[in-house]
Design a protein around this motif. Sequence first.
Motif, PDB file in Angstrom:
ATOM      1  N   ILE A 231      48.490  34.476  39.779  1.00  0.00           N
ATOM      2  CA  ILE A 231      48.140  35.381  40.878  1.00  0.00           C
ATOM      3  C   ILE A 231      46.657  35.715  40.827  1.00  0.00           C
ATOM      4  O   ILE A 231      45.955  35.695  41.850  1.00  0.00           O
ATOM      5  N   LYS A 232      46.162  35.983  39.649  1.00  0.00           N
ATOM      6  CA  LYS A 232      44.763  36.383  39.468  1.00  0.00           C
ATOM      7  C   LYS A 232      43.802  35.274  39.906  1.00  0.00           C
ATOM      8  O   LYS A 232      42.714  35.553  40.432  1.00  0.00           O
ATOM      9  N   PRO A 236      41.259  37.256  42.762  1.00  0.00           N
ATOM     10  CA  PRO A 236      40.454  37.678  41.602  1.00  0.00           C
ATOM     11  C   PRO A 236      40.150  39.170  41.551  1.00  0.00           C
ATOM     12  O   PRO A 236      39.886  39.700  40.471  1.00  0.00           O
ATOM     13  N   LYS A 237      40.201  39.859  42.689  1.00  0.00           N
ATOM     14  CA  LYS A 237      39.909  41.292  42.696  1.00  0.00           C
ATOM     15  C   LYS A 237      41.143  42.161  42.495  1.00  0.00           C
ATOM     16  O   LYS A 237      41.032  43.376  42.335  1.00  0.00           O
ATOM     17  N   GLN A 259      41.131  40.956  32.686  1.00  0.00           N
ATOM     18  CA  GLN A 259      42.141  40.176  33.398  1.00  0.00           C
ATOM     19  C   GLN A 259      42.801  40.981  34.527  1.00  0.00           C
ATOM     20  O   GLN A 259      43.619  40.442  35.269  1.00  0.00           O
ATOM     21  N   GLY A 260      42.475  42.251  34.608  1.00  0.00           N
ATOM     22  CA  GLY A 260      43.113  43.101  35.609  1.00  0.00           C
ATOM     23  C   GLY A 260      44.555  43.426  35.268  1.00  0.00           C
ATOM     24  O   GLY A 260      45.340  43.800  36.150  1.00  0.00           O
ATOM     25  N   ALA A 335      54.219  36.223  45.698  1.00  0.00           N
ATOM     26  CA  ALA A 335      53.510  37.486  45.495  1.00  0.00           C
ATOM     27  C   ALA A 335      52.159  37.468  46.210  1.00  0.00           C
ATOM     28  O   ALA A 335      51.752  38.456  46.837  1.00  0.00           O
ATOM     29  N   THR A 336      51.464  36.350  46.122  1.00  0.00           N
ATOM     30  CA  THR A 336      50.161  36.208  46.781  1.00  0.00           C
ATOM     31  C   THR A 336      50.304  36.272  48.295  1.00  0.00           C
ATOM     32  O   THR A 336      49.519  36.947  48.983  1.00  0.00           O
TER      33      THR A 336
END
Length: 419
Positions: A231-232, A236-237, A259-260, A335-336
Amino acid sequence: MENLQNILIIGTVWPEPDSSAAGSRMMQLIQSFKKEGSKVTFASAAADSDFMVNLADFGVDKENIKLNCSSFDDFLKKLNPDLVVFDRFMTEEQYGWRVSEACPNTLKLLDTEDLHTLRYARQKAFRQNRTFKIDDLLEEEIAKREIASIFRCDLSLVISQTEMEILNEVFHVDLSLLYYLPFLLPSIKDQDISKCKSFEERQHFVSIGNFLHEPNWNAVLYLKEEIWPLIKSKLPKAELHVYGAYPSQKVWELNNAKQGFLIKGRAEDVNEVMSATRVCLAPLRFGAGLKGKLVDAMRNGTPSVTTSIGAESMALGLEWAGFIADDAITFAEKATTLYQDLHIWNSAVRQGVLIINQNFNESAANYFLVHLSKLKSDLVRHRNHNFIGQMLNHHSMASTKFMSKWIEAKNSNGSRNLL
């Protein structure tokens, strides 16, 4: 409920509605009993916790009891309840024979919470890296205890339609001994949804669940190791905020701001957390029952991505309020998509309202209470038709009783020796 005015609930732990779905479920039952004017006493041998609900605020008497101690018998005879509710089968094993002996005409109700046999069998299959088979249930050691407890009780509450089918078709428990009672939730009105934050006002992903519950901990590891990196790479944000009661040191060690992937610990207000988040992630690979986190998401207008096990017995023929995916790549893709697509997101929000209002309406409590009252009035005939229950009560009462008395005598002798 004139014949069920005095109710005793024996808890495995003290209710923590802000920590687990089981705690919320217990409070739903308590409030249903209180609404009918019944006197409710909640007893447990567990130690008090910092996050337990203040039962007095709900007009419930609190009683600390002991395991393997005849003081419970004295308490029981004095209270003389019309109905005893066992919170999960372990409390029935400990106290069921005492209830039958001290108060033979008391209605015995088991709240299964979820089918432990199913949860453990699925977990074992997962750890052995194989597909779960329905026959695994018959080989699960805990099944002998849990199913015996169900037969010994006059009625067992089952929270999932899947588990109703398993109990009836696999273990041949007669439907007269089972009652399907899912979460009892107030209807979501149009104005409730209109007050929720919009797609544009929300950001990030959320995962939530009590870390003492193994399926939740496994899901967080799955997110960390396989799903979140995918997902990241596309978002990326974005951040994933991981909430849950009772995080251990190994949970905190997963925190990685770069990595958030952010471990937040206990959520002080789950509604506040959910309502600020765009998408809820619940990649459960084993488990049972209904998932409180997904109910919380739908009630706060938050679409979710979960697995077949996560969504089990929740939509009941309706489309899911988001997506269902059982592998990491598909899960991350869904999810994206849900995070980025306004139209799909809004559709999922509306679907969540439909699922809650159609499948989890609190009005079901009224029918349940009527059923209990009728069962109490017809208890002798009901028990006569449950021969397996009579047989198990006869034999297990004797074995459990003498084991308990042996432990009590041993403890008593040990205390005297210390003196």
